[in-house]
Structures are given as C-alpha cells and as structure tokens.
Design an enzyme around this catalytic site. Structure first.
Site, PDB file in Angstrom:
ATOM      1  N   GLU A   1       0.855  -1.184   0.000  1.00 19.82           N
ATOM      2  CA  GLU A   1       0.000   0.000   0.000  1.00 19.82           C
ATOM      3  C   GLU A   1       0.897   1.241   0.000  1.00 19.82           C
ATOM      4  OE1 GLU A   1      -3.408   1.774   3.072  1.00 19.82           O
ATOM      5  OE2 GLU A   1      -1.755   0.559   3.847  1.00 19.82           O
TER       6      GLU A   1
ATOM      7  N   LYS B   1      -9.724   0.725  -1.402  1.00 18.16           N
ATOM      8  CA  LYS B   1      -9.793   0.244  -0.024  1.00 18.16           C
ATOM      9  C   LYS B   1     -11.154   0.548   0.595  1.00 18.16           C
ATOM     10  CE  LYS B   1      -7.203   0.789   4.336  1.00 18.16           C
ATOM     11  NZ  LYS B   1      -6.082   1.557   4.948  1.00 18.16           N
TER      12      LYS B   1
ATOM     13  N   CYS C   1      -4.387  -3.309   3.828  1.00 13.64           N
ATOM     14  CA  CYS C   1      -4.046  -2.944   5.199  1.00 13.64           C
ATOM     15  C   CYS C   1      -5.164  -3.225   6.207  1.00 13.64           C
ATOM     16  CB  CYS C   1      -3.602  -1.480   5.236  1.00 13.64           C
ATOM     17  SG  CYS C   1      -2.509  -1.078   6.628  1.00 13.64           S
TER      18      CYS C   1
END
Length: 292
Positions: free
Chosen positions: A40, A108, A147
């Site tokens: 990321e 995300k 993440c």
C-alpha cells in the site's frame, strides 16, 4: 505459480518510488515471478500530500507501471492514490497485467480510523470487493485487500465466494506495541478463515531503513527514514509473509527492505477445502456490499 513480495520503503517522492518499483519488479521478473506484489502507498508515503500526488489510473505514474508490467511480462499489484470526491483521494490498488493492460483496481473499503489515525479525513472509501485472474489458464483467482481490511474477515470470505484462491493484502502497517504480532496473527487468521493462500506485503520499517543507511553512510536516507519512523503516520513494520490455507507461515521477511520469491502450489487450496470445508459449512450469509 511463482510470486514475489516486494517489501520496499516508500518516500514522499513518487518519482523516486517509481524507480524502486521498477528495480524490484525487474529483479522479481529475472527470478521468474509471474506476480509481483508491492505495498500500500507505494506511490507516495502516508504523511505526504496525498491529494497532490493522486492521479487517475491513466495518469503518468500508473501508466509507467502498466508499461513496466508489459515490458517484463508480469502482473504487478501496487498501492497508489487516485482522485476522490470533494478533494479526497482513494486508496487504490492497481493491478497491471502482463500485456501492459489495466487488469483490475481495488479501492480500499475499510478506512483506518483507529489507533488515533483518521484515514477517512482525507480518503474516500470504496464499496466493492474485487477479484482478478492472474497467470492465464494455469493461474489463480486473486482477491484484493488493503491494510486495515485484514481486520474484517467478511471481505476475505466474499472474495473466496467469488473464487479467490489467493488473497493479496497490501499494507503500510502502523508501528506500535504489539502491532507486528497483530499483523502476523491477522494475516494467518484470514488465510484459515477463507482457506486461501494469503500474500501479505507491507512497507519496510523505516527504523530498519535508517539503521542500514547509517551503517552505509547514506546520510540523506537516514534523515528521511528517521523522520518517517518518528511520524504519527502508518509507515510500515515490514514482515511481509505468505500464509498457507491452514494459517501456517510459509515464508516471511524481516523489518528491512527485501524481495521474497515463493512458489505457490494452488492444489493446496483445493486440498485444504476438501479437508476443512469451512466455506461450504458456514451458515451465515456474507453481504456482497458493505453497509453505508
């Protein structure tokens, strides 16, 4: 399928970071990798001006990655930022195909509003789970996650329900007490939850980068990495790893930058699902869209 985990350390300079992506991808391709996964925020580190760095997926930074994947005949997954609404950005994973095409992108879904950080102040969340086929007929279906997503099993189950055999997690994990342990625990748990092979790639720990720079006499990198390590932004802890469908660690890097090349046996996924059919046995339906 041979894959490479490219644990780089991103600075606040997108051009410099692109050079690191090129270097690591070339090394991975030379070792025969078909899929190269970057962390990321590979485009630019958290703590930088994300809105200024953000580009559409046909912008120059993404186009350079697409061209790189085409030149090397590999698939590249890399963390970028794309423009959102009202001055925000989207935390976007770009999947560049071996023909130089945009194979997929994932925004995300779960934003990091935890541990005193408020990602949603500047980042607009996505609302779709994404899987992508990698490696042609003999390849794999890969589910994408970023993440903080790793704390939410439903995304991994949704991707598995869509055929994912491999779960890619790209991260810039925040440092702190117990955070490396949590990273290891969560990535292994998501592998076992979904009976997928988890390929989890994080940013290298800037403290380790600073130590190496100090030892080599690279004062500029030492200064930048020391500042990043002291920042409140999530800038990485390293420990990129591959976990089996039963949650065992197959291979793992340390805190410093590195390239880990691993051969995945996709037959292990089918075998795990025959032995431990948690996907077939589950009794609660996973929503196909997150709640607003």
């Amino acid at each position: 399928m041979r894959i490479a985990l490219a644990q780089i350390w991103s600075t606040r300079d997108p051009a410099r970071n692109l050079g690191e992506v090129e270097r690591a991808a070339e090394e991975a391709a030379a070792e025969g990798a078909e899929l190269v996964v970057f962390p990321e925020a590979a485009m630019t580190a958290f703590g930088s001006d994300l809105a200024a760095a953000a580009e559409p997926l046909d912008g120059p930074w993404a186009s350079a990655v697409l061209g790189l994947a085409g030149r090397l005949d590999v698939t590249i997954v890399v963390g970028t930022f794309t423009p959102g609404q009202d001055g925000t950005v989207r935390n976007t994973l770009l999947v560049a195909g071996p023909g130089g095409e945009l194979a997929a992108s994932y925004d995300k879904v779960h934003l990091f509003d935890a541990f005193g950080h408020a990602e949603s102040d500047s980042v607009e969340g996505g609302d779709e789970a994404v899987t992508v086929a990698v490696g042609g007929g003999g390849g794999a279906v890969v589910g994408l996650a970023t993440c903080y997503d790793v704390r939410f099993p439903a995304l991994f189950l949704a991707n598995a329900a869509s055929g994912a055999q491999v779960s890619v997690v790209a991260a810039s994990w925040g440092d702190g007490p117990g955070k490396v342990d949590q990273w290891q625990l969560l990535t292994r748990a998501r592998a076992a939850d979904s009976t997928t092979i988890v390929v989890a790639v994080g940013q290298a720990d800037p403290a380790a980068v600073a130590a190496a720079a100090r030892a080599s006499g690279d004062a500029e990198t030492e200064r930048e990495a020391t500042a990043a390590a002291a920042s409140a932004s999530p800038t990485g802890v390293g420990h990129s790893l591959v976990a089996s469908p039963f949650g065992a660690v197959v291979a793992e890097l340390g805190a410093e930058p590195g390239l880990l090349v691993v051969d995945l046996d996709l037959d292990e996924v089918a075998a795990a699902r025959r032995t431990l059919p948690v996907l077939a046995n589950q009794r609660f339906v996973v929503a196909d869209r997150p709640r607003g």
